[in-house]
Scaffold this active site. Structure first.
Site, short mmCIF file in Angstrom:
data_model
loop_
_atom_site.label_atom_id
_atom_site.label_comp_id
_atom_site.label_asym_id
_atom_site.label_seq_id
_atom_site.Cartn_x
_atom_site.Cartn_y
_atom_site.Cartn_z
N GLU A 271 -5.94 -4.37 -8.03
CA GLU A 271 -4.75 -3.99 -8.76
C GLU A 271 -3.50 -3.91 -7.88
O GLU A 271 -2.43 -4.35 -8.27
CB GLU A 271 -4.96 -2.66 -9.48
CG GLU A 271 -3.85 -2.44 -10.49
CD GLU A 271 -4.09 -1.24 -11.38
OE1 GLU A 271 -4.97 -0.44 -11.09
OE2 GLU A 271 -3.35 -1.13 -12.39
N ASP A 272 -3.65 -3.35 -6.70
CA ASP A 272 -2.46 -3.03 -5.89
C ASP A 272 -2.20 -3.96 -4.72
O ASP A 272 -1.20 -3.79 -4.02
CB ASP A 272 -2.57 -1.59 -5.33
CG ASP A 272 -2.56 -0.56 -6.45
OD1 ASP A 272 -2.16 -0.93 -7.56
OD2 ASP A 272 -2.96 0.58 -6.20
#
Ligand code: MN
Length: 721
Positions: A76-77
């Site tokens: 996600e990051d």
């Protein structure tokens, strides 16, 4: 901050054969992926995945789960991809990281509080592996521990609410009390800071008085030793959140708060639990209504313990919990601890290394939904998580639960039947899909409506919900009755034309009144459905025209009509697949099968094929000649105009005009009569045999329903075999 080598040591302590290399690969990958990212606290980002992994070592989880924790924010990051993780840590870890990422993307809006339960179900349904949920809960716990570093008060509160509404009930559901209790206190502190600090102050004050807890513990230990019971006694203040909840539930003020300490006695076996309980009740006065036996009646999540409250040795109210070591582990860590316990005591270590050791864990979660006791939970091993439900979003973020297998069209009708009726197209995750598309968990579904849309019978095959089916059927029925009204009107208009009278509702109203029908339209419908004949209406309107005709005359008329119709019948293809070229095909006269019925071909001695109904009694005589049987079926390319014959026997009540009513009904059903004879006739009844031509079994069913609705038809049957 915990270091990687410390983490590895922790895992090795409870799992000496752990795949250390996997943990190291996951660590290095995560470190590289997160690079220079930092947390709101200013610390390197990597501290977060390390702490999350550490929390999971407390539950003694396997190395794949720990690796997943280390990697849980990379997809996600950072720029990391599923494929890279799969290559480095294997498919299971990659799948779990992806699972955690999916959960992180679900956004819960606190204005949707009433939908919290659906969200929790969605979380469970999307946790394809229970370990994914455990990682997500640990992730949230660490984020809550560091929530004070968030700058905006508003987002602190939003996250705390979300934790209250979604994560705490989930932790409760799987019995993860350790996480649950800590999350509750942090949320309480975030949402109600004043109340929180007042309670902490008061607790500290009570606790500091005369070392009360120490004195009670010493007293209890003394009594236990006298009876030779080996036990571990602890006492600690209850959590601020649980004290606060009690204050609210019982409407107490701070000064009234006395029992803020809970004592716990941990003994060696189950029998000792009751022995200790007996001791306590004999020494002190029990408070009525406070005794709970969760050993005999465990909570659905597996929690077991004895609870009682007494006026203690120094005159204070004391709450005491009694349990075994194993019960204690379950109370703290829920199902995860249960697994650990099994691992410790399992004779067959192989069971634990096959990779399936979580299957049973998952089953427990499944069973939690509707089981009443822990036993039942453990027995429910075959259930699937929410196998009956699917959860999807509206474009506004509202969550809607539908039965599994529901289509986009079901969704439209689920919102409102008017939306369903006008449903022109459906978008799932912003892409157009067919109306019948089956929805999946987490889909965002958008309905495009248009006033010009008209539902059809075909829609029935695209929906599975009763709501949608009923709505579509209702619509079709309304449409049909409109057609019937128009039909009935034109029938009457034709008849009235000869009289040069115009059809008006006013003219027809007396007929509706005669039959006690509320609406004039009922007359038209009755005409269309042949419940009422045009002749009867005309006779009512123009009674002076009634001619005395005998039944013989009616039959004569009928025969004339018949010969007329016979001449029109064509000789198109019979429409059967699977026959042999060159053989003459005949429909067997004994059973007269019609399209839609299952059929069998029999090669006849005269070089032909007879088509019988599979139900025909005559087939039994060919049982010993399997070579004569042919596998045949009705062709899909049948000529639309082709008609098939079948025979009926009717018993009619001998009313005036009954035969013409009958034949009118048959003709109005678009069925030809090819043979008709009155077999028996008495004062009361006619027995009539009749052979008709119709298209298929549906057409036949239609005819039967029309005939059965006639008052004068006493009995009707098909002659077969
Ligand atoms: Mn995280």
């Amino acid at each position: 901050m915990i270091r990687q080598y410390e983490l590895v040591e922790k895992v090795k302590k409870y799992n000496p054969n752990a795949d250390v290399a996997l943990l190291n690969r996951a660590y290095v990958f995560s470190m590289r992926a997160h690079g220079n990212q930092t947390r709101a606290s200013g610390e390197p980002y990597l501290t977060h995945p390390l702490e999350v992994a550490d929390l999971l070592t407390e539950l003694h989880l396997d190395e794949e789960t720990i690796a997943t924790a280390l990697l849980h924010d990379t997809i996600e990051d950072t720029l990391a991809t599923y494929e890279e993780i799969e290559q480095i840590c294997g498919k299971d870890v990659a799948d779990m990281v992806e699972g955690v990422t999916k959960l992180s993307k679900i956004e819960f809006d606190d204005k949707n509080e009433h939908q919290a339960e659906n969200y929790r179900k969605l979380f469970l349904a999307m946790s394809s592996d229970i370990r994914v949920l455990l990682v997500k809960l640990a992730d949230r716990l660490h984020n809550m521990r560091t929530i004070e570093f968030k700058k905006k008060e508003e987002s602190k509160r939003r996250i705390a609410r979300e934790t209250m509404d979604i994560y705490i009930p989930l932790a409760h559901r799987i019995g993860l009390y350790k996480f649950k209790t800590e999350l509750e206190d942090i949320c309480f502190k975030t949402l109600y800071p004043e109340e929180y600090s007042k309670i902490v102050e008061r607790t500290e004050f009570v606790m500091s008085q005369e070392n009360l807890i120490g004195k009670v513990i010493a007293h209890l230990q003394q009594e236990l030793q006298k009876r030779d019971i080996h036990a571990d006694v602890t006492g600690r203040s209850k959590t601020p959140y649980s004290i606060w909840r009690k204050m609210i539930n019982k409407n107490l003020t701070f000064d009234q708060l006395t029992d803020i300490v809970a004592y716990r006695i941990i003994v060696d076996d189950l029998g000792k639990c009751y022995e200790v309980l007996g001791m306590i009740h004999s020494l002190y006065n029990a408070l009525p209504g406070r005794f709970k036996d969760y050993i005999s009646n465990p909570k659905p999540n597996g929690y077991q313990s004895l609870h009682t409250s007494v006026i203690g040795p120094f005159g204070n109210k004391e709450e005491i919990q009694i349990r075994t070591e194993h019960m204690h582990e379950i109370a703290e860590s829920g199902v995860a601890a249960h697994w650990l316990y099994k691992q410790k005591h399992s004779a067959d270590k192989k069971e634990l290394t096959t990779g399936n050791q979580y299957a049973w864990l998952r089953n427990i979660i499944d069973g939690l939904q509707d089981a009443d006791s822990a036993d039942e939970v453990l027995e429910n091993t075959k259930m699937e998580l929410f196998r009956d439900e699917v959860f999807v979003f509206t474009p506004n973020g509202d969550l809607i639960s539908l039965p599994r297998g529901a289509s986009g069209l079901d969704f439209a009708f689920g919102i409102h039947s008017e939306v369903g009726y006008k449903c022109k197209a459906i978008k799932v995750n912003s892409k157009f899909v067919p109306l019948r598309t089956e929805l999946k968990n987490g889909n965002v579904v958008e309905i495009v409506t248009n006033n010009g849309v008209k539902p059809t019978k075909g829609w029935l095959s695209m929906v599975i919900t009763t709501k949608a089916k009923n709505a579509i059927n209702r619509y079709i029925k309304e449409q049909e009755s409109e057609v019937e009204i128009n039909d009935g009107k034109s029938m009457l208009e034709k008849a009235l034309k000869e009289k040069e009278v115009k059809l008006t509702d006013k003219l027809i109203r007396p007929i509706a009144e005669k039959y006690k029908w509320d609406e004039v339209n009922e007359v038209y419908k009755a005409l269309s459905q042949a419940r009422l004949s045009t002749k009867a209406v005309m006779e009512f309107l123009f009674p002076e025209d009634i001619k005395q005709i005998t039944e013989e005359e009616t039959i004569e008329q009928l025969e004339a009509e018949l010969s007329n119709r016979k001449a029109q019948t064509g000789t198109s293809k019979i429409g059967i697949d699977g026959i042999i070229d060159g053989l003459v095909v005949n429909i067997a006269k004994c059973c007269n099968p019609i399209p839609g019925e299952r059929i069998t071909g029999i090669i006849t001695t005269g070089k032909g094929i007879a088509i019988h109904s599979r139900m025909c009694k005559n087939l039994s005589q060919y049982e010993n000649d399997p070579e004569r049987w042919l596998d045949v079926s009705w062709s899909n390319q049948r000529d639309d105009e082709r008609v098939y014959r079948t025979k009926l026997r009717l018993l009619l009540i001998n009313n005036k005009g009954v035969l013409s009513e009958l034949t009118n009904t048959v003709f109005n059903a678009d069925v030809n009569i090819v043979d008709f004879n009155v077999e028996t006739q008495s004062v009361d009844y006619y027995g009539v045999n009749c052979e008709v031509e119709l298209k298929d079994i549906e057409h036949f069913g239609y005819l039967m329903s029309k005939l059965r609705s006639l008052h004068s038809v006493a009995k009707i049957e098909r002659i077969q075999g």
